[in-house]
Design an enzyme around this catalytic site. Sequence first.
Site, short mmCIF file in Angstrom:
data_model
loop_
_atom_site.label_atom_id
_atom_site.label_comp_id
_atom_site.label_asym_id
_atom_site.label_seq_id
_atom_site.Cartn_x
_atom_site.Cartn_y
_atom_site.Cartn_z
CB ALA A 52 -0.91 0.00 1.22
CG ASN B 280 6.21 7.93 2.84
OD1 ASN B 280 5.15 8.50 3.11
ND2 ASN B 280 6.45 6.66 3.17
CG PHE C 194 -3.76 8.03 4.93
CD1 PHE C 194 -2.92 6.99 4.59
CD2 PHE C 194 -4.24 8.11 6.22
CE1 PHE C 194 -2.57 6.02 5.52
CE2 PHE C 194 -3.91 7.14 7.16
CZ PHE C 194 -3.06 6.10 6.81
CB SER D 189 0.39 5.86 8.35
OG SER D 189 1.03 7.00 7.80
CG ASN E 248 4.18 9.95 7.13
OD1 ASN E 248 5.14 10.47 7.67
ND2 ASN E 248 4.29 8.96 6.27
CB THR E 249 -2.16 10.10 9.95
OG1 THR E 249 -2.18 9.95 8.53
CG2 THR E 249 -3.47 10.69 10.42
CE LYS F 72 1.52 -1.59 5.93
NZ LYS F 72 1.53 -1.00 4.57
CG ASN G 36 3.03 1.47 7.79
OD1 ASN G 36 3.73 2.04 6.97
ND2 ASN G 36 1.73 1.66 7.88
CB THR H 63 11.70 0.59 -0.47
OG1 THR H 63 10.84 1.40 0.35
CG2 THR H 63 13.02 1.32 -0.68
#
Length: 335
Positions: free
Chosen positions: A66, A94, A98, A158, A160-161, A191, A220, A296
């Site tokens: 994902a 990164n 989302f 994630s 990043n949130t 996940k 993740n 990756t």
Amino acid sequence: MYRYLLRLMFLLPPERAHHLAFLAMRWSTRFGPLRALVAKVLVTDDPILRNTVFGVQFPTPVGLAAGFDKDRDCSDSPRTGRLFRLPEDRAIVNRMGFNNHGAGEAANRLRQRRRTVPIGANIGKTKVVPAEQAAEDYTESARLLGPLADFVVVNVSSPNTPGLRDLQAVESLRPILAAVLDTVTVPVLVKIAPDLSDEDVDAVADLALELGLAGIVATNTTIRRDGLNTPQSRVEEIGAGGLSGAPVAERSLEVLRRLRTRVGDRLTLVSVGGIETPEQAFERILAGASLVQGYTGFIYGGPFWARRINRGIARKLRAHGYRSIADAVGATARV
């Protein structure tokens, strides 16, 4: 040849290169003759690799993780400053989060797809939604995407949130998973992050068993930065974000082995993180993974990455006397 193409791609900003790669993939499957040619060159069709996992038939165990296709509008110019390469570590950082047009737009696109390979819908909490409303937010995404996907992955990992990883705590995770399970009829997985403590990994595994989930996706990206070959000054310049690729491989394998010990074959385990070679993929299968994913590895390995991994797995299965990939799953965990 891909090494030279990779050098050219690395001259472009990472997100623009990502955008171009996505466009190439999209256009290569849009026209029948070209799609057939691409399939002939890139797809591995070997009976020994076929497996039925949580009721879904997979032609091979290797999939794209994902995050590559986040439902971005390909007509838009990509923004920069959220995706960074660490070539000395064969890694990527990164902090895109989302970034998409939402579950509704993704559902519209899924309605138009040809059902040729299994597709999982990876759903996460909207950034602006408060934690106390997380279950409702996940439920709405599941309602829209569940009927159009082969399985749903509840992403609570994630980095990043803001606040998302806090939802991995069992008391927060339970109502989310229960709500999604009540909403969809397809298999549901969760996940998790590589940065969870071993005790928290066990707790999530126990909860997944209790609720009757189909499986766990591990892992993740990581927020850790230790042991990198990239100069510290560059790492600090890049800043926050999820690190993926080779640096995650060891911990991802550790989490997989711990999960297999905890749940045995009662849950399907999907292994993600630092898989670049057939040897690594086969090791994950022997450790208990029914499926493996890469992101990756695909970027650094090129369009033939999946074919190379699949063919390598098939050779190893036959060399070790396995009749099917299902026979090999968890083999080293049984000794």
